[in-house]
Write a protein that holds these residues in place. Sequence first.
Motif, PDB file in Angstrom:
ATOM      1  N   MET A   1       2.444  11.073 -14.831  1.00  0.00           N
ATOM      2  CA  MET A   1       2.361  11.918 -14.018  1.00  0.00           C
ATOM      3  C   MET A   1       1.285  11.663 -12.890  1.00  0.00           C
ATOM      4  SD  MET A   1       2.888  15.221 -13.264  1.00  0.00           S
ATOM      5  CE  MET A   1       2.277  16.924 -12.747  1.00  0.00           C
ATOM      6  N   SER A   2       0.366  10.871 -12.965  1.00  0.00           N
ATOM      7  CA  SER A   2      -0.761  10.269 -12.223  1.00  0.00           C
ATOM      8  C   SER A   2      -0.003   9.463 -10.930  1.00  0.00           C
ATOM      9  CB  SER A   2      -1.666   9.700 -12.914  1.00  0.00           C
ATOM     10  OG  SER A   2      -2.744   9.258 -11.965  1.00  0.00           O
ATOM     11  N   SER A   3       0.969   8.775 -11.603  1.00  0.00           N
ATOM     12  CA  SER A   3       1.665   7.718 -10.487  1.00  0.00           C
ATOM     13  C   SER A   3       2.413   8.283  -9.796  1.00  0.00           C
ATOM     14  CB  SER A   3       2.281   6.552 -11.290  1.00  0.00           C
ATOM     15  OG  SER A   3       3.320   7.181 -12.357  1.00  0.00           O
ATOM     16  N   ILE A   4       3.353   9.252 -10.302  1.00  0.00           N
ATOM     17  CA  ILE A   4       4.186  10.269  -9.327  1.00  0.00           C
ATOM     18  C   ILE A   4       3.397  11.005  -8.266  1.00  0.00           C
ATOM     19  CG2 ILE A   4       5.445  12.137  -9.281  1.00  0.00           C
ATOM     20  CD1 ILE A   4       6.519  11.417 -12.183  1.00  0.00           C
ATOM     21  N   LEU A   5       1.875  11.310  -8.607  1.00  0.00           N
ATOM     22  CA  LEU A   5       1.241  11.979  -7.824  1.00  0.00           C
ATOM     23  C   LEU A   5       0.603  10.968  -6.729  1.00  0.00           C
ATOM     24  CD1 LEU A   5      -0.818  14.621  -9.888  1.00  0.00           C
ATOM     25  CD2 LEU A   5       0.986  15.179  -8.373  1.00  0.00           C
ATOM     26  N   SER A   6       0.282  10.025  -7.015  1.00  0.00           N
ATOM     27  CA  SER A   6      -0.158   8.832  -6.226  1.00  0.00           C
ATOM     28  C   SER A   6       1.045   8.424  -5.430  1.00  0.00           C
ATOM     29  CB  SER A   6      -0.644   7.692  -7.216  1.00  0.00           C
ATOM     30  OG  SER A   6      -1.111   6.639  -6.324  1.00  0.00           O
ATOM     31  N   VAL A   7       1.985   8.271  -5.644  1.00  0.00           N
ATOM     32  CA  VAL A   7       3.214   7.902  -4.734  1.00  0.00           C
ATOM     33  C   VAL A   7       3.608   8.993  -3.852  1.00  0.00           C
ATOM     34  CG1 VAL A   7       5.911   7.286  -4.836  1.00  0.00           C
ATOM     35  CG2 VAL A   7       4.431   6.329  -6.547  1.00  0.00           C
ATOM     36  N   SER A   8       3.529   9.987  -4.291  1.00  0.00           N
ATOM     37  CA  SER A   8       3.759  11.401  -3.529  1.00  0.00           C
ATOM     38  C   SER A   8       2.850  11.509  -2.525  1.00  0.00           C
ATOM     39  CB  SER A   8       3.803  12.541  -4.422  1.00  0.00           C
ATOM     40  OG  SER A   8       4.945  12.392  -5.547  1.00  0.00           O
ATOM     41  N   ARG A   9       1.541  11.328  -2.787  1.00  0.00           N
ATOM     42  CA  ARG A   9       0.449  11.366  -1.866  1.00  0.00           C
ATOM     43  C   ARG A   9       0.544  10.382  -0.807  1.00  0.00           C
ATOM     44  NH1 ARG A   9      -4.352  13.349  -0.334  1.00  0.00           N
ATOM     45  NH2 ARG A   9      -4.266  14.869  -2.089  1.00  0.00           N
ATOM     46  N   LYS A  10       1.039   9.029  -1.063  1.00  0.00           N
ATOM     47  CA  LYS A  10       1.275   7.934  -0.332  1.00  0.00           C
ATOM     48  C   LYS A  10       2.197   8.429   0.839  1.00  0.00           C
ATOM     49  CE  LYS A  10      -1.143   4.392  -2.744  1.00  0.00           C
ATOM     50  NZ  LYS A  10      -1.044   3.162  -3.644  1.00  0.00           N
ATOM     51  N   ALA A  11       3.406   8.700   0.144  1.00  0.00           N
ATOM     52  CA  ALA A  11       4.439   8.926   1.031  1.00  0.00           C
ATOM     53  C   ALA A  11       4.159  10.224   1.945  1.00  0.00           C
ATOM     54  CB  ALA A  11       5.616   9.492   0.274  1.00  0.00           C
ATOM     55  N   LEU A  12       3.455  11.039   1.553  1.00  0.00           N
ATOM     56  CA  LEU A  12       2.906  12.308   2.522  1.00  0.00           C
ATOM     57  C   LEU A  12       1.835  11.630   3.446  1.00  0.00           C
ATOM     58  CD1 LEU A  12       2.654  15.176  -0.246  1.00  0.00           C
ATOM     59  CD2 LEU A  12       4.320  14.879   1.823  1.00  0.00           C
ATOM     60  N   MET A  13       1.074  10.682   3.048  1.00  0.00           N
ATOM     61  CA  MET A  13       0.193  10.183   3.897  1.00  0.00           C
ATOM     62  C   MET A  13       0.808   9.444   5.108  1.00  0.00           C
ATOM     63  SD  MET A  13      -3.291   8.914   2.027  1.00  0.00           S
ATOM     64  CE  MET A  13      -2.801   7.269   2.247  1.00  0.00           C
ATOM     65  N   LEU A  14       2.088   8.716   4.801  1.00  0.00           N
ATOM     66  CA  LEU A  14       2.772   8.207   5.837  1.00  0.00           C
ATOM     67  C   LEU A  14       3.254   9.274   6.768  1.00  0.00           C
ATOM     68  CD1 LEU A  14       4.455   5.324   3.824  1.00  0.00           C
ATOM     69  CD2 LEU A  14       2.662   4.923   5.629  1.00  0.00           C
ATOM     70  N   SER A  15       3.977  10.462   6.310  1.00  0.00           N
ATOM     71  CA  SER A  15       4.299  11.407   7.049  1.00  0.00           C
ATOM     72  C   SER A  15       3.302  12.072   7.772  1.00  0.00           C
ATOM     73  CB  SER A  15       5.176  12.412   6.149  1.00  0.00           C
ATOM     74  OG  SER A  15       5.979  11.923   5.363  1.00  0.00           O
ATOM     75  N   ALA A  16       2.357  12.090   7.405  1.00  0.00           N
ATOM     76  CA  ALA A  16       1.000  12.858   8.065  1.00  0.00           C
ATOM     77  C   ALA A  16       0.571  12.016   9.316  1.00  0.00           C
ATOM     78  CB  ALA A  16      -0.155  13.068   7.228  1.00  0.00           C
ATOM     79  N   ARG A  17       0.709  10.764   9.064  1.00  0.00           N
ATOM     80  CA  ARG A  17       0.543   9.958   9.933  1.00  0.00           C
ATOM     81  C   ARG A  17       1.455   9.653  11.044  1.00  0.00           C
ATOM     82  NH1 ARG A  17      -1.406   4.906   6.091  1.00  0.00           N
ATOM     83  NH2 ARG A  17      -3.757   5.637   5.977  1.00  0.00           N
ATOM     84  N   LEU A  18       2.674   9.759  10.919  1.00  0.00           N
ATOM     85  CA  LEU A  18       3.740   9.864  11.792  1.00  0.00           C
ATOM     86  C   LEU A  18       3.399  11.248  12.614  1.00  0.00           C
ATOM     87  CD1 LEU A  18       6.262   8.854  13.176  1.00  0.00           C
ATOM     88  CD2 LEU A  18       7.469   9.942  11.193  1.00  0.00           C
ATOM     89  N   CYS A  19       3.298  12.421  11.963  1.00  0.00           N
ATOM     90  CA  CYS A  19       3.065  13.770  12.566  1.00  0.00           C
ATOM     91  C   CYS A  19       1.741  13.624  13.470  1.00  0.00           C
ATOM     92  CB  CYS A  19       2.889  14.777  11.775  1.00  0.00           C
ATOM     93  SG  CYS A  19       4.460  15.307  10.785  1.00  0.00           S
ATOM     94  N   ARG A  20       0.809  12.846  13.102  1.00  0.00           N
ATOM     95  CA  ARG A  20      -0.433  12.739  14.040  1.00  0.00           C
ATOM     96  C   ARG A  20      -0.214  11.764  15.313  1.00  0.00           C
ATOM     97  NH1 ARG A  20      -5.218   9.786  11.326  1.00  0.00           N
ATOM     98  NH2 ARG A  20      -3.560   8.107  11.970  1.00  0.00           N
TER      99      ARG A  20
END
Length: 171
Positions: free
Chosen positions: A1-20
């Motif tokens: 579960m922790s690795s899924i959350l980590s991968v999800s957070r990294k993907a969301l960070m990339l999306s957030a950087r693009l939004c920014r």
Amino acid sequence: MSSILSVSRKALMLSARLCRTVSVFLLALMAILIVAQVAGRNMLDIGMPWADELARFCGVSLVFLGVPVLALQGRHVAVDIVPTSLPEKLGRYLNCLSEFAVLAFAIITLVGFQSFLSRAWKFSTPSLGLPNWVFYAPALIGFALLLMISAVRLAELLSGNSPDGENSQKP
């Protein structure tokens, strides 16, 4: 579960950087459009209603695209005096409740958008002729990302991790 959350957070960070990044360009474009509109009206005696509409689109878009960046970092508007003054476990429960409320708000808003756009998608904006689905796309993207970010943050809280802890990176 922790690795899924980590991968999800990294993907969301990339999306957030693009939004920014897109938000920064929209802010620059909005400033240019406003200056051009004022100069055109005052010096050249020409109106540019399309510039006003495009500037409004830029302003609204940068707000909605900025939401995921702030939500991912836990820097959105929050009153945390109560959860921080309570014992850790009780504060965590309140933070879970808060994230759940944000998640529910994002779901309700996306359902409302679907209901609205199912009838209004074919209409266009008055000056630019942008279809409504294009005009509202940044808000939809922002709320879809907010939904995913809230789900990840809630899962992190429920798994015992701090979504705003020292290990969370900034986009």
